[in-house]
Scaffold this active site. Structure first.
Site, PDB file in Angstrom:
ATOM      1  N   ALA A 205       9.843  12.860   1.894  1.00  0.00           N
ATOM      2  CA  ALA A 205      10.589  12.473   3.090  1.00  0.00           C
ATOM      3  C   ALA A 205       9.711  11.988   4.230  1.00  0.00           C
ATOM      4  O   ALA A 205      10.220  11.447   5.212  1.00  0.00           O
ATOM      5  CB  ALA A 205      11.440  13.653   3.576  1.00  0.00           C
ATOM      6  N   LYS A 206       8.394  12.185   4.137  1.00  0.00           N
ATOM      7  CA  LYS A 206       7.512  11.873   5.255  1.00  0.00           C
ATOM      8  C   LYS A 206       7.370  10.366   5.459  1.00  0.00           C
ATOM      9  O   LYS A 206       7.618   9.562   4.564  1.00  0.00           O
ATOM     10  CB  LYS A 206       6.135  12.510   5.039  1.00  0.00           C
ATOM     11  CG  LYS A 206       6.177  14.027   4.888  1.00  0.00           C
ATOM     12  CD  LYS A 206       6.774  14.701   6.095  1.00  0.00           C
ATOM     13  CE  LYS A 206       6.615  16.214   6.075  1.00  0.00           C
ATOM     14  NZ  LYS A 206       7.389  16.885   5.015  1.00  0.00           N
ATOM     15  N   VAL A 207       6.902   9.978   6.651  1.00  0.00           N
ATOM     16  CA  VAL A 207       6.756   8.546   6.939  1.00  0.00           C
ATOM     17  C   VAL A 207       5.652   7.913   6.095  1.00  0.00           C
ATOM     18  O   VAL A 207       5.661   6.700   5.861  1.00  0.00           O
ATOM     19  CB  VAL A 207       6.485   8.284   8.441  1.00  0.00           C
ATOM     20  CG1 VAL A 207       7.672   8.688   9.289  1.00  0.00           C
ATOM     21  CG2 VAL A 207       5.210   8.965   8.911  1.00  0.00           C
TER      22      VAL A 207
END
Length: 424
Positions: A205-207
């Site tokens: 889910a991280k950028v």
């Protein structure tokens, strides 16, 4: 705001996404890099050096991420949780030391403290940003406090000036949990590079996503060998001039007992491709977020966190949209309504650490003594700011802000409509 970028452009938003809110995004060079890593047959840091593949993508990512953050030390890992364990272990604190952590964070911030042999002490957060404050840190200090983990939460950085001052006054090392702040800047210095050690997650889910991955970073070159040993079973990289074809590039330096926390090279190849796109994505997300900040000023009872002026660049992870005076259970209904009207994933913030079902410390016999101490330390403590944020907020993922102007119009209209429904 936003402040200076590190390069990268996007001529067409739709070339880097499938639909509004879709995540993760496959960057342009991902296929080429991953196939190159696959056919190199060097899939791990413990692989044998070949004539055709003298350098791993893992080493390339470490170098490029170090340049991006402007630090000398980056050690990639298999998970952000592993990065936290490594950073805390590297500090060499006495067993059972207390480590202050904020109430709003993913559970791994606290479980890593236990896994390193210490006891977390949870403090409340700023009522506006959800991050640790200097006052809360000072109030949480105990005679056995030996370190602090500062978390940059959701879309704002913690007040590093004030927190570093308190830590210095108390003689405490600072670990930055920057899992939600890739590319954020505080007075033009990168999140993760302000304390003694910084930790990143590269989870799905991280950028900056590779599915599962992480990194420990430091502004001090002196940490590198110790961190490399902690992630590779007490082995560190040989100097370039000593690397020979047919051998491993790792030397058994054995300065500290380590674990096997290495990032595999297919993930590292994806990390290199993702990093090339990161700043261009920041530019889009940040511009849309700043528009939302302005729009929320005109929507009664709706607000989003406003980063402090010292934060010269945003990095959005999750955006808590706060509804004033929300009744118990109302946030869940609002999250459902926002999802219905926009099609975006909208959800509730995580429960504050103390009382979270995920922090089930009594379930592991090996830490029974530390779990009992944790329970006793927190028996009568309250976290009103963290609890208020969790009870009154609806969260959007950063992918919602890779949006066109028309899509942002839809989001703003939906929030205004929800505010109107609440007033009726």
């Amino acid at each position: 705001m936003p402040g200076p970028t590190h390069g990268g452009t996007l001529n067409d938003l739709d070339t880097v996404r499938e639909a509004w809110g879709a995540w993760p995004i496959v960057p342009p060079n991902a296929d080429r890099y991953v196939i190159q890593a696959l056919h190199s047959r060097r899939w791990a840091i413990s692989s044998i050096v070949t004539q055709d593949a003298p350098e791993l993508f893992e080493q390339r990512f470490a170098r490029e991420f170090a340049a991006y953050l402007e630090v000398p030390t980056v050690v990639p890992t298999d998970h952000g949780s592993s990065a936290l364990v490594m950073a805390l272990t590297a500090l060499g604190l006495p067993s059972g030391s207390h480590v202050v952590v904020p109430a709003l964070t993913w559970v791994a911030t606290a479980t890593a403290v236990f896994r390193a042999g210490y006891v977390p002490v949870v403090c409340d957060v700023d009522s506006r940003t959800g991050t640790m404050t200097a006052e809360a840190l000072r109030a949480a200090l105990t005679p056995r406090t030996r370190a602090v983990i500062v978390v940059h939460w959701a879309c704002t950085m913690a007040d590093m000036d004030a927190l570093l001052a308190v830590a210095a006054e108390a003689g405490l090392p600072v670990v930055e949990d920057a899992a939600q702040a890739h590319g954020a800047l505080w007075r033009d210095r990168a999140a993760g590079a302000l304390g003694d050690l910084g930790c990143f997650s590269l989870q799905q889910a991280k950028v900056l996503s590779v599915g599962e991955g992480g990194a420990v970073v430091s502004r001090h070159a002196s940490w590198r060998t110790r961190l490399e040993e902690l992630r590779a079973d007490s082995r560190s990289w040989r100097p370039a001039g000593e690397v020979r074809v047919g051998d491993m590039a790792l030397a058994e330096t054995a300065g500290i007992m380590g674990s096997n926390f290495g990032m595999n090279d297919l993930a590292a190849a994806l990390a290199c491709a993702q990093l090339e796109l990161l700043d261009a994505q920041h530019d889009i997300r940040n511009g849309n977020y700043l528009r939302l900040v302005e729009e929320c000023e005109r929507i009664p009872g709706v607000s989003v966190p406003v980063p402090p002026e010292q934060q010269t660049r945003l990095s959005l992870y999750e955006i808590p949209i706060r509804f004033a005076d929300a009744a118990p259970g109302e946030a869940a209904r609002l999250a459902g309504r926002l999802r219905e009207t926009t099609g975006l994933r909208s959800y509730l913030p995580r429960h504050p650490l103390v009382g979270s079902s995920l922090l089930n410390v009594g379930s592991v016999p090996a830490i029974a003594d530390k779990a009992a101490e944790f329970d006793e330390l927190h028996r009568d403590r309250n976290y009103p700011a963290a609890e208020a944020i969790a009870a009154s907020s609806v969260v959007l993922h950063h992918s919602a802000f890779l949006a066109t102007d028309e899509e942002m119009d839809t989001l703003v209209s939906a929030l205004a409509a929800l505010a109107g429904e609440r007033r009726r």
